[in-house]
Structure formats: structure tokens, C-alpha cells
Scaffold this motif. Structure first.
Motif, PDB file in Angstrom:
ATOM      1  N   VAL A   1       0.824  -1.206   0.000  1.00 22.75           N
ATOM      2  CA  VAL A   1       0.000   0.000   0.000  1.00 22.75           C
ATOM      3  C   VAL A   1       0.860   1.259   0.000  1.00 22.75           C
ATOM      4  CG1 VAL A   1      -1.665   1.333   1.359  1.00 22.75           C
ATOM      5  CG2 VAL A   1      -1.979  -1.129   1.053  1.00 22.75           C
ATOM      6  N   MET A   2       1.874   1.292   0.851  1.00 24.07           N
ATOM      7  CA  MET A   2       2.698   2.493   0.944  1.00 24.07           C
ATOM      8  C   MET A   2       3.566   2.680  -0.299  1.00 24.07           C
ATOM      9  SD  MET A   2       1.302   3.289   3.677  1.00 24.07           S
ATOM     10  CE  MET A   2       2.054   4.830   4.175  1.00 24.07           C
ATOM     11  N   ALA A   3       4.077   1.580  -0.863  1.00 17.82           N
ATOM     12  CA  ALA A   3       4.852   1.687  -2.105  1.00 17.82           C
ATOM     13  C   ALA A   3       3.958   2.174  -3.240  1.00 17.82           C
ATOM     14  CB  ALA A   3       5.478   0.338  -2.453  1.00 17.82           C
ATOM     15  N   GLY A   4       2.723   1.661  -3.291  1.00 21.61           N
ATOM     16  CA  GLY A   4       1.804   2.127  -4.313  1.00 21.61           C
ATOM     17  C   GLY A   4       1.536   3.616  -4.193  1.00 21.61           C
ATOM     18  N   ALA A   5       1.372   4.101  -2.969  1.00 16.11           N
ATOM     19  CA  ALA A   5       1.116   5.526  -2.752  1.00 16.11           C
ATOM     20  C   ALA A   5       2.299   6.388  -3.169  1.00 16.11           C
ATOM     21  CB  ALA A   5       0.779   5.769  -1.279  1.00 16.11           C
ATOM     22  N   LEU A   6       3.516   5.820  -3.081  1.00 12.95           N
ATOM     23  CA  LEU A   6       4.732   6.566  -3.434  1.00 12.95           C
ATOM     24  C   LEU A   6       5.233   6.212  -4.826  1.00 12.95           C
ATOM     25  CD1 LEU A   6       6.588   6.302   0.009  1.00 12.95           C
ATOM     26  CD2 LEU A   6       5.386   8.286  -0.930  1.00 12.95           C
ATOM     27  N   HIS A   7       4.442   5.440  -5.573  1.00 14.58           N
ATOM     28  CA  HIS A   7       4.762   5.090  -6.962  1.00 14.58           C
ATOM     29  C   HIS A   7       6.078   4.321  -7.081  1.00 14.58           C
ATOM     30  CE1 HIS A   7       1.435   7.744  -7.905  1.00 14.58           C
ATOM     31  NE2 HIS A   7       2.049   8.738  -7.273  1.00 14.58           N
ATOM     32  N   VAL A   8       6.235   3.355  -6.185  1.00 16.98           N
ATOM     33  CA  VAL A   8       7.409   2.479  -6.201  1.00 16.98           C
ATOM     34  C   VAL A   8       6.937   1.057  -6.492  1.00 16.98           C
ATOM     35  CG1 VAL A   8       9.350   1.547  -4.853  1.00 16.98           C
ATOM     36  CG2 VAL A   8       8.613   3.933  -4.531  1.00 16.98           C
ATOM     37  N   LYS A   9       7.576   0.387  -7.431  1.00 15.69           N
ATOM     38  CA  LYS A   9       7.208  -0.993  -7.760  1.00 15.69           C
ATOM     39  C   LYS A   9       7.574  -1.908  -6.601  1.00 15.69           C
ATOM     40  CE  LYS A   9       9.840  -3.357 -10.521  1.00 15.69           C
ATOM     41  NZ  LYS A   9      10.552  -3.847 -11.717  1.00 15.69           N
ATOM     42  N   ALA A  10       6.641  -2.803  -6.229  1.00 20.39           N
ATOM     43  CA  ALA A  10       6.872  -3.666  -5.065  1.00 20.39           C
ATOM     44  C   ALA A  10       6.549  -5.114  -5.390  1.00 20.39           C
ATOM     45  CB  ALA A  10       6.011  -3.209  -3.880  1.00 20.39           C
ATOM     46  N   THR A  11       7.364  -6.011  -4.817  1.00 17.92           N
ATOM     47  CA  THR A  11       7.098  -7.444  -4.836  1.00 17.92           C
ATOM     48  C   THR A  11       7.012  -7.917  -3.397  1.00 17.92           C
ATOM     49  OG1 THR A  11       8.294  -7.759  -6.919  1.00 17.92           O
ATOM     50  CG2 THR A  11       7.939  -9.716  -5.552  1.00 17.92           C
ATOM     51  N   VAL A  12       5.987  -8.701  -3.087  1.00 17.56           N
ATOM     52  CA  VAL A  12       5.801  -9.229  -1.742  1.00 17.56           C
ATOM     53  C   VAL A  12       5.825 -10.742  -1.813  1.00 17.56           C
ATOM     54  CG1 VAL A  12       4.250  -9.387   0.236  1.00 17.56           C
ATOM     55  CG2 VAL A  12       4.460  -7.225  -1.019  1.00 17.56           C
ATOM     56  N   VAL A  13       6.631 -11.363  -0.955  1.00 21.98           N
ATOM     57  CA  VAL A  13       6.727 -12.821  -0.883  1.00 21.98           C
ATOM     58  C   VAL A  13       6.058 -13.272   0.406  1.00 21.98           C
ATOM     59  CG1 VAL A  13       8.256 -14.819  -0.925  1.00 21.98           C
ATOM     60  CG2 VAL A  13       8.911 -12.719  -2.141  1.00 21.98           C
ATOM     61  N   MET A  14       5.079 -14.168   0.273  1.00 22.53           N
ATOM     62  CA  MET A  14       4.330 -14.651   1.438  1.00 22.53           C
ATOM     63  C   MET A  14       4.299 -16.181   1.444  1.00 22.53           C
ATOM     64  SD  MET A  14       0.980 -12.185   1.735  1.00 22.53           S
ATOM     65  CE  MET A  14       1.089 -10.391   1.730  1.00 22.53           C
ATOM     66  N   PRO A  15       4.222 -16.776   2.630  1.00 24.74           N
ATOM     67  CA  PRO A  15       4.038 -18.229   2.705  1.00 24.74           C
ATOM     68  C   PRO A  15       2.585 -18.593   2.411  1.00 24.74           C
ATOM     69  CG  PRO A  15       3.969 -17.314   4.892  1.00 24.74           C
ATOM     70  CD  PRO A  15       4.277 -16.153   3.959  1.00 24.74           C
ATOM     71  N   ARG A  16       2.338 -19.844   2.112  1.00 29.27           N
ATOM     72  CA  ARG A  16       0.970 -20.282   1.840  1.00 29.27           C
ATOM     73  C   ARG A  16       0.069 -20.120   3.057  1.00 29.27           C
ATOM     74  NH1 ARG A  16       0.815 -22.138  -3.087  1.00 29.27           N
ATOM     75  NH2 ARG A  16       2.673 -23.105  -3.991  1.00 29.27           N
ATOM     76  N   SER A  17       0.668 -20.063   4.238  1.00 29.45           N
ATOM     77  CA  SER A  17      -0.121 -19.902   5.459  1.00 29.45           C
ATOM     78  C   SER A  17      -0.612 -18.474   5.662  1.00 29.45           C
ATOM     79  CB  SER A  17       0.710 -20.323   6.673  1.00 29.45           C
ATOM     80  OG  SER A  17       1.879 -19.509   6.778  1.00 29.45           O
ATOM     81  N   ALA A  18      -0.128 -17.529   4.868  1.00 26.93           N
ATOM     82  CA  ALA A  18      -0.563 -16.143   5.023  1.00 26.93           C
ATOM     83  C   ALA A  18      -2.062 -16.039   4.739  1.00 26.93           C
ATOM     84  CB  ALA A  18       0.213 -15.238   4.073  1.00 26.93           C
ATOM     85  N   PRO A  19      -2.755 -15.148   5.435  1.00 26.23           N
ATOM     86  CA  PRO A  19      -4.192 -14.996   5.196  1.00 26.23           C
ATOM     87  C   PRO A  19      -4.484 -14.621   3.743  1.00 26.23           C
ATOM     88  CG  PRO A  19      -3.529 -13.857   7.202  1.00 26.23           C
ATOM     89  CD  PRO A  19      -2.267 -14.270   6.512  1.00 26.23           C
ATOM     90  N   ALA A  20      -5.507 -15.247   3.157  1.00 25.32           N
ATOM     91  CA  ALA A  20      -5.889 -14.933   1.779  1.00 25.32           C
ATOM     92  C   ALA A  20      -6.215 -13.448   1.637  1.00 25.32           C
ATOM     93  CB  ALA A  20      -7.088 -15.787   1.373  1.00 25.32           C
ATOM     94  N   ARG A  21      -6.761 -12.865   2.690  1.00 25.94           N
ATOM     95  CA  ARG A  21      -7.085 -11.442   2.668  1.00 25.94           C
ATOM     96  C   ARG A  21      -5.830 -10.596   2.457  1.00 25.94           C
ATOM     97  NH1 ARG A  21      -7.021  -7.406   6.413  1.00 25.94           N
ATOM     98  NH2 ARG A  21      -8.609  -5.765   6.222  1.00 25.94           N
ATOM     99  N   ALA A  22      -4.714 -10.996   3.093  1.00 29.24           N
ATOM    100  CA  ALA A  22      -3.472 -10.237   2.951  1.00 29.24           C
ATOM    101  C   ALA A  22      -2.954 -10.297   1.523  1.00 29.24           C
ATOM    102  CB  ALA A  22      -2.420 -10.772   3.921  1.00 29.24           C
ATOM    103  N   VAL A  23      -3.024 -11.484   0.927  1.00 27.12           N
ATOM    104  CA  VAL A  23      -2.589 -11.632  -0.470  1.00 27.12           C
ATOM    105  C   VAL A  23      -3.441 -10.753  -1.379  1.00 27.12           C
ATOM    106  CG1 VAL A  23      -2.353 -13.256  -2.383  1.00 27.12           C
ATOM    107  CG2 VAL A  23      -1.726 -13.959  -0.057  1.00 27.12           C
ATOM    108  N   ARG A  24      -4.744 -10.776  -1.169  1.00 26.28           N
ATOM    109  CA  ARG A  24      -5.646  -9.996  -2.019  1.00 26.28           C
ATOM    110  C   ARG A  24      -5.383  -8.497  -1.888  1.00 26.28           C
ATOM    111  NH1 ARG A  24     -10.027  -7.563  -0.468  1.00 26.28           N
ATOM    112  NH2 ARG A  24     -10.275  -8.837   1.422  1.00 26.28           N
ATOM    113  N   ILE A  25      -5.211  -8.011  -0.660  1.00 23.88           N
ATOM    114  CA  ILE A  25      -4.991  -6.573  -0.470  1.00 23.88           C
ATOM    115  C   ILE A  25      -3.672  -6.139  -1.107  1.00 23.88           C
ATOM    116  CG2 ILE A  25      -4.573  -4.784   1.263  1.00 23.88           C
ATOM    117  CD1 ILE A  25      -6.535  -6.265   3.076  1.00 23.88           C
TER     118      ILE A  25
END
Length: 320
Positions: free
Chosen positions: A86-110
Motif C-alpha cells: 500500500v505504501m509503495a503504491g502511494a509513493l509510486h514504487v514498484k513492489a514485490t511481496v513474498v508470502m508463505p501459503r499460510s498467510a491470510p488470503a485477505r493479505a494476499v488480495r490486499i
């Protein structure tokens, strides 16, 4: 390696205008439940639903133009990834996020909706490994806790709490990799030097307590349901902060953390996640240890728990 008040004040200037100065409120309901006066710092009201926005934007604002242009990468069990996306998007910076499969589906979607590229790994250890590989390939790493700028950003929670809370004797902070408690403890060490700071972990996510016993960061096997506290190891810098500035790190069961979520909803009218719910059973132990004069401060770190997940956890542990 300890963060000083100058670094925290610099972080406060960086995050100003990007994050919310969350309230510190007295809670009669929690005071009655725990048998001691309670003041809660409501970071669940923060942008992106947790304190993680502070460290993420503090780091993003400190990057060079070349580092921004390279794009940023982060590993996360949920909240750090949401915050960075969210913060990278607001500052126009390209971001990649790596999450485990156990991460909440909501977090992946957001994170995806905020414009980040999300990579999913089988577990947290593999997620950290993939993140390091992407860093080596040229992306700029925004580590969730092994970074003094990020820790200073989280320290703004402690600086605000010190300024806004009344009399408190003991502050409880949940621990994953240790960035939040390191920053909060550093701020309180300078601004409220008489206040004791206590960490709280869940069984199966005990990276800091095991590091304290070993005298250094050590890898741990993760089994807790609390993905936002599930770091495979703490860092040298967070271990040093906690071993120097924190009274103790208490470990509670997952079932107790979920019971804490339900108690926060019932007694404090707060919708929190298990990483915050774990504070309540630990707070009872702190009151037992320090005595009847305890005046508690609780850092309610986040509220990113889906109702369906809380229902499922409550059913699993027979909590009703």
C-alpha cells in the motif's frame, strides 16, 4: 547497534503525513478483566490495519532514487506485505511481496489490489530464501525487522505512547521478528526510563525467546497459527535490543491468543488479530509477577483478522 531517540525522531519526520497518530485510550473493560489499570495503544486503527505501515514508509522515504527505481521486495506473513504494498503504491514504487501459503488470503488480495506482485512460497523459510534471491537479483530489500530504519519507524509507536499515555509501569508488545518491540523499547528507554517492557510470543513462533536462551539468533521450526508472528529467526539487531531493554519474553498458547481476540472484542470492543490477542494472557502473568501496583500498557498491534478465520480458530480450540 541500539536505536537512539534521534533515529526515532528522524523516522517520525519521515512518516508524518503518511500514517495515523493512533490513540492511546484507557480501557475500563480490560482493566476489570485483568485486575489492573490498562491503557491501549490502538495500532489496529493504523493505515493498512497494523503498525507495519510506519516501518514500511520510513524505509521507503529513506531510499535513494536508484533504490526506488530498482523496486522493492519484502517477505511477510501478512501485515508487512500489506503495508509495503500500500505504501509503495502511494509513493509510486514498484513492489514485490513474498508470502508463505499460510498467510491470510485477505493479505494476499490486499497486496495485489494495491499493485504489488505477490509471490507465494510453501513456508516462511522458503519465503525468506526467495526474498533474498530477489534482492540478489537487484531489488531493494525492505526487511520486516532486520533494518535500523524500519525499527526506528516502529519506534514511533513507543514515542507516541510515551507522550500520550498516563502513568504506566509495564508495557506489553507482541514479538515476531522483534522490530516492533525493539523500536518501542528503545523509545520508552529514552522517554519513560522507569517503564518495564515485556514481549509476548505464541508457542510455535518462539524465535526471540529461544534466541535469548541461546544468547544469539537461532532458527526455529514454525507451527503457530499466528502467521504474523512467525519469523524463522530473529536478527542480531532485534536480539540485542530485546536482550538489553526488555524485561522478559513470555510465551502463550495459540488457544490463549484466540481467547484474547474474543476477550478484546467483548471487553474492549476491539476487533484485533491473534498477534494482539496474545497480550491478554501474558498481561495476567505480568500482574502476578510485578504485583498490585501494575499499570499496564498494551500495544494492540493490528486488526487484520477475517471473521471466518476467528470463527474457525475458536471452533478448533473449543472456545465457543
Amino acid at each position: 547497534m541500539l536505536i537512539g531517540i534521534d533515529e526515532i525522531e528522524a523516522a517520525a519526520r519521515r512518516v508524518a503525513g503518511h500514517v495515523v497518530r493512533t490513540p492511546a485510550v484507557d480501557s475500563p473493560g480490560l482493566s476489570g478483566l485483568l485486575g489492573a489499570p490498562v491503557t491501549a495503544k490502538l495500532e489496529l486503527l493504523q493505515r493498512t490495519g497494523s503498525f507495519k505501515a510506519r516501518g514500511a514508509v520510513a524505509k521507503l522515504e529513506a531510499l535513494t532514487e536508484a533504490e526506488r527505481a530498482a523496486g522493492v521486495v519484502a517477505v511477510s506473513g501478512g501485515n508487512h506485505g500489506i503495508a509495503l504494498a500500500v505504501m509503495a503504491g502511494a509513493l509510486h514504487v514498484k513492489a514485490t511481496v513474498v508470502m508463505p501459503r499460510s498467510a491470510p488470503a485477505r493479505a494476499v488480495r490486499i497486496a495485489e489490489e494495491a499493485g504489488a506482485a505477490v509471490r507465494v512460497a510453501d513456508d516462511m523459510a522458503e519465503a525468506f530464501s526467495l526474498t533474498e534471491r530477489l534482492r540478489d537479483e537487484g531489488s531493494t530489500l525492505v526487511h520486516p525487522f532486520d533494518d535500523p530504519v524500519v525499527i526506528a519507524g516502529q519506534g514511533t509507536v513507543g514515542a507516541e505512547f510515551a507522550a500520550d499515555a498516563g502513568e504506566i509501569t509495564d508495557v506489553l508488545v507482541s514479538v515476531g521478528g522483534g522490530g516492533l518491540i525493539s523500536g518501542v523499547a528503545a523509545a520508552l528507554h529514552h522517554l519513560r526510563p522507569g517503564v518495564r517492557v515485556w514481549g509476548v510470543e505464541t508457542e510455535g513462533a518462539e524465535a526471540m525467546s529461544r534466541a535469548l536462551r541461546a544468547g544469539r539468533p537461532v532458527p526455529v521450526e514454525l507451527s503457530s497459527i499466528v502467521s504474523t508472528l512467525s519469523a524463522p529467526a530473529v536478527s542480531e539487531i532485534t536480539h540485542e535490543h530485546v536482550s538489553t531493554l526488555v524485561e522478559d519474553v513470555l510465551v502463550v498458547q495459540d488457544s490463549e491468543a484466540v481467547r484474547g481476540v474474543l476477550d478484546l472484542a467483548e471487553h474492549a470492543k476491539l476487533w484485533a488479530e491473534p498477534a494482539a490477542g496474545c497480550l491478554l494472557p501474558a498481561a495476567r502473568r505480568v500482574v502476578e509477577r510485578v504485583g498490585p501496583d501494575a499499570r499496564l500498557g498494551l500495544v494492540i498491534c493490528g486488526g487484520n483478522a477475517a471473521p471466518a478465520d476467528v470463527r474457525d480458530w475458536a471452533q478448533r480450540f473449543g472456545l465457543g
